[in-house]
Write a protein that holds these residues in place. Sequence first.
Motif, PDB file in Angstrom:
ATOM      1  N   ARG A  45      -9.855  -2.772   5.342  1.00 42.44           N
ATOM      2  CA  ARG A  45      -8.819  -2.694   4.318  1.00 42.44           C
ATOM      3  C   ARG A  45      -7.983  -1.426   4.479  1.00 42.44           C
ATOM      4  O   ARG A  45      -6.744  -1.459   4.412  1.00 42.44           O
ATOM      5  CB  ARG A  45      -9.461  -2.739   2.925  1.00 42.44           C
ATOM      6  N   SER A  46      -8.650  -0.311   4.707  1.00 41.06           N
ATOM      7  CA  SER A  46      -7.964   0.970   4.832  1.00 41.06           C
ATOM      8  C   SER A  46      -7.177   1.082   6.133  1.00 41.06           C
ATOM      9  O   SER A  46      -6.001   1.492   6.135  1.00 41.06           O
ATOM     10  CB  SER A  46      -8.988   2.106   4.736  1.00 41.06           C
ATOM     11  N   GLN A  47      -7.799   0.700   7.245  1.00 43.28           N
ATOM     12  CA  GLN A  47      -7.121   0.834   8.534  1.00 43.28           C
ATOM     13  C   GLN A  47      -5.914  -0.091   8.648  1.00 43.28           C
ATOM     14  O   GLN A  47      -4.859   0.314   9.147  1.00 43.28           O
ATOM     15  CB  GLN A  47      -8.102   0.575   9.680  1.00 43.28           C
ATOM     16  N   LEU A  48      -6.049  -1.331   8.204  1.00 47.26           N
ATOM     17  CA  LEU A  48      -4.913  -2.248   8.265  1.00 47.26           C
ATOM     18  C   LEU A  48      -3.776  -1.785   7.353  1.00 47.26           C
ATOM     19  O   LEU A  48      -2.602  -1.835   7.718  1.00 47.26           O
ATOM     20  CB  LEU A  48      -5.347  -3.670   7.902  1.00 47.26           C
ATOM     21  N   SER A  49      -4.129  -1.306   6.175  1.00 47.71           N
ATOM     22  CA  SER A  49      -3.116  -0.812   5.251  1.00 47.71           C
ATOM     23  C   SER A  49      -2.346   0.362   5.859  1.00 47.71           C
ATOM     24  O   SER A  49      -1.129   0.491   5.667  1.00 47.71           O
ATOM     25  CB  SER A  49      -3.769  -0.381   3.939  1.00 47.71           C
ATOM     26  N   SER A  50      -3.043   1.187   6.632  1.00 46.66           N
ATOM     27  CA  SER A  50      -2.416   2.382   7.206  1.00 46.66           C
ATOM     28  C   SER A  50      -1.356   2.039   8.245  1.00 46.66           C
ATOM     29  O   SER A  50      -0.487   2.870   8.541  1.00 46.66           O
ATOM     30  CB  SER A  50      -3.481   3.290   7.820  1.00 46.66           C
ATOM     31  N   ILE A  51      -1.413   0.827   8.816  1.00 49.93           N
ATOM     32  CA  ILE A  51      -0.379   0.415   9.776  1.00 49.93           C
ATOM     33  C   ILE A  51       0.598  -0.588   9.144  1.00 49.93           C
ATOM     34  O   ILE A  51       1.342  -1.276   9.837  1.00 49.93           O
ATOM     35  CB  ILE A  51      -0.989  -0.172  11.068  1.00 49.93           C
ATOM     36  N   GLY A  52       0.560  -0.666   7.812  1.00 46.83           N
ATOM     37  CA  GLY A  52       1.515  -1.511   7.097  1.00 46.83           C
ATOM     38  C   GLY A  52       1.136  -2.972   7.022  1.00 46.83           C
ATOM     39  O   GLY A  52       1.974  -3.809   6.671  1.00 46.83           O
ATOM     40  N   CYS A  53      -0.122  -3.277   7.327  1.00 39.78           N
ATOM     41  CA  CYS A  53      -0.599  -4.665   7.262  1.00 39.78           C
ATOM     42  C   CYS A  53      -1.580  -4.778   6.101  1.00 39.78           C
ATOM     43  O   CYS A  53      -2.795  -4.592   6.281  1.00 39.78           O
ATOM     44  CB  CYS A  53      -1.262  -5.068   8.578  1.00 39.78           C
ATOM     45  N   ILE A  54      -1.059  -5.061   4.929  1.00 39.98           N
ATOM     46  CA  ILE A  54      -1.885  -5.077   3.715  1.00 39.98           C
ATOM     47  C   ILE A  54      -2.477  -6.464   3.522  1.00 39.98           C
ATOM     48  O   ILE A  54      -1.769  -7.474   3.604  1.00 39.98           O
ATOM     49  CB  ILE A  54      -1.043  -4.667   2.500  1.00 39.98           C
ATOM     50  N   LYS A  75      -3.709  -9.733   1.846  1.00 38.71           N
ATOM     51  CA  LYS A  75      -3.229 -10.466   0.676  1.00 38.71           C
ATOM     52  C   LYS A  75      -4.196 -10.295  -0.506  1.00 38.71           C
ATOM     53  O   LYS A  75      -5.397 -10.501  -0.381  1.00 38.71           O
ATOM     54  CB  LYS A  75      -3.075 -11.956   0.992  1.00 38.71           C
ATOM     55  N   GLY A  76      -3.640  -9.886  -1.633  1.00 40.52           N
ATOM     56  CA  GLY A  76      -4.422  -9.734  -2.854  1.00 40.52           C
ATOM     57  C   GLY A  76      -5.095  -8.387  -3.028  1.00 40.52           C
ATOM     58  O   GLY A  76      -5.686  -8.130  -4.083  1.00 40.52           O
ATOM     59  N   ASP A  77      -4.996  -7.497  -2.032  1.00 41.18           N
ATOM     60  CA  ASP A  77      -5.745  -6.236  -2.084  1.00 41.18           C
ATOM     61  C   ASP A  77      -4.921  -5.148  -2.775  1.00 41.18           C
ATOM     62  O   ASP A  77      -4.312  -4.288  -2.140  1.00 41.18           O
ATOM     63  CB  ASP A  77      -6.136  -5.800  -0.678  1.00 41.18           C
ATOM     64  N   LEU A  78      -4.926  -5.174  -4.112  1.00 39.65           N
ATOM     65  CA  LEU A  78      -4.172  -4.212  -4.904  1.00 39.65           C
ATOM     66  C   LEU A  78      -4.564  -2.770  -4.597  1.00 39.65           C
ATOM     67  O   LEU A  78      -3.714  -1.876  -4.562  1.00 39.65           O
ATOM     68  CB  LEU A  78      -4.382  -4.481  -6.401  1.00 39.65           C
ATOM     69  N   LYS A  79      -5.849  -2.536  -4.373  1.00 39.04           N
ATOM     70  CA  LYS A  79      -6.342  -1.172  -4.126  1.00 39.04           C
ATOM     71  C   LYS A  79      -5.680  -0.538  -2.909  1.00 39.04           C
ATOM     72  O   LYS A  79      -5.469   0.670  -2.849  1.00 39.04           O
ATOM     73  CB  LYS A  79      -7.869  -1.189  -3.961  1.00 39.04           C
ATOM     74  N   TYR A  80      -5.322  -1.378  -1.929  1.00 42.17           N
ATOM     75  CA  TYR A  80      -4.744  -0.847  -0.694  1.00 42.17           C
ATOM     76  C   TYR A  80      -3.279  -1.257  -0.505  1.00 42.17           C
ATOM     77  O   TYR A  80      -2.791  -1.282   0.619  1.00 42.17           O
ATOM     78  CB  TYR A  80      -5.606  -1.239   0.502  1.00 42.17           C
ATOM     79  N   GLY A  81      -2.603  -1.553  -1.617  1.00 44.78           N
ATOM     80  CA  GLY A  81      -1.158  -1.669  -1.541  1.00 44.78           C
ATOM     81  C   GLY A  81      -0.537  -3.034  -1.767  1.00 44.78           C
ATOM     82  O   GLY A  81       0.690  -3.160  -1.730  1.00 44.78           O
ATOM     83  N   ALA A  82      -1.331  -4.070  -2.000  1.00 42.36           N
ATOM     84  CA  ALA A  82      -0.750  -5.387  -2.259  1.00 42.36           C
ATOM     85  C   ALA A  82       0.042  -5.354  -3.569  1.00 42.36           C
ATOM     86  O   ALA A  82      -0.358  -4.711  -4.537  1.00 42.36           O
ATOM     87  CB  ALA A  82      -1.834  -6.458  -2.325  1.00 42.36           C
ATOM     88  N   LYS A  83       1.157  -6.064  -3.590  1.00 43.56           N
ATOM     89  CA  LYS A  83       2.009  -6.079  -4.781  1.00 43.56           C
ATOM     90  C   LYS A  83       1.462  -7.004  -5.859  1.00 43.56           C
ATOM     91  O   LYS A  83       1.713  -6.800  -7.045  1.00 43.56           O
ATOM     92  CB  LYS A  83       3.428  -6.501  -4.394  1.00 43.56           C
TER      93      LYS A  83
END
Length: 231
Positions: A170-179, A181-189
């Motif tokens: 969750r953290s690594q994918l979010s860090s490259i802009g790939c959030i 789906k549904g993961d509010l904690k790591y940036g999903a809208k």
Amino acid sequence: MSKILSNKSNINILYEDNHIIVVNKRAGDIVQGDKTGDKPLSDVVKEYIKDKYNKPGNVFLGTVHRLDRPTTGSIVFARTSKALPRLNKLFSENKAQKTYWAVVNNKPPKNEDTLVHWLKKNPKNNKSYAHLTEVEGSKKAILHYKILKTLDNYVLLEINLETGRHHQIRSQLSSIGCIIKGDLKYGAKRSNKDASIHLHARQIQFVHPVSKEDINLIAPLPIDSIWDACL
């Protein structure tokens, strides 16, 4: 081996013998008890074993690894004290091959790549932050991904972990802009209606701790329109 053997006690059993049991975890299930006080999956599995085999007294069940609460997919439990330390050793030495599927909002920079970060966990918000260089209290995290399919609004990635860190994918994918789906904690809208995230422990491969046979299990996907489009 992808056939669901049982859904008694409202759980899906992917594999079961005298020494191990592998469950296809649903979103929302917690693997072990926590401060919420919600009934953990480990207790549900114990009840299933107790009922199926008419076992008197307490049922032994060892938790070998974990999945985040909103994540779905295969999780292994030890049914005997003989199997537990062997499985613990196998997983701690990363000799169990775990393959995940993730549905993300953006296409990653490359079709396949290796991500290396240093993750630092913040216990206050139960979140891991990815850094490109080592920082105090951080742990090295390595994963390999490749694009499996491009959907209308999302991208399906296959992920293999080289390390097992808190919220690593969750953290690594979010860090490259790939959030995811549904993961509010790591940036999903937006959240998913069932509070899940589209991260699924799709396949697990390991050597049986007692029989030494090769175990290779595929966990069926949750039923929803996005996962359906991935097949």
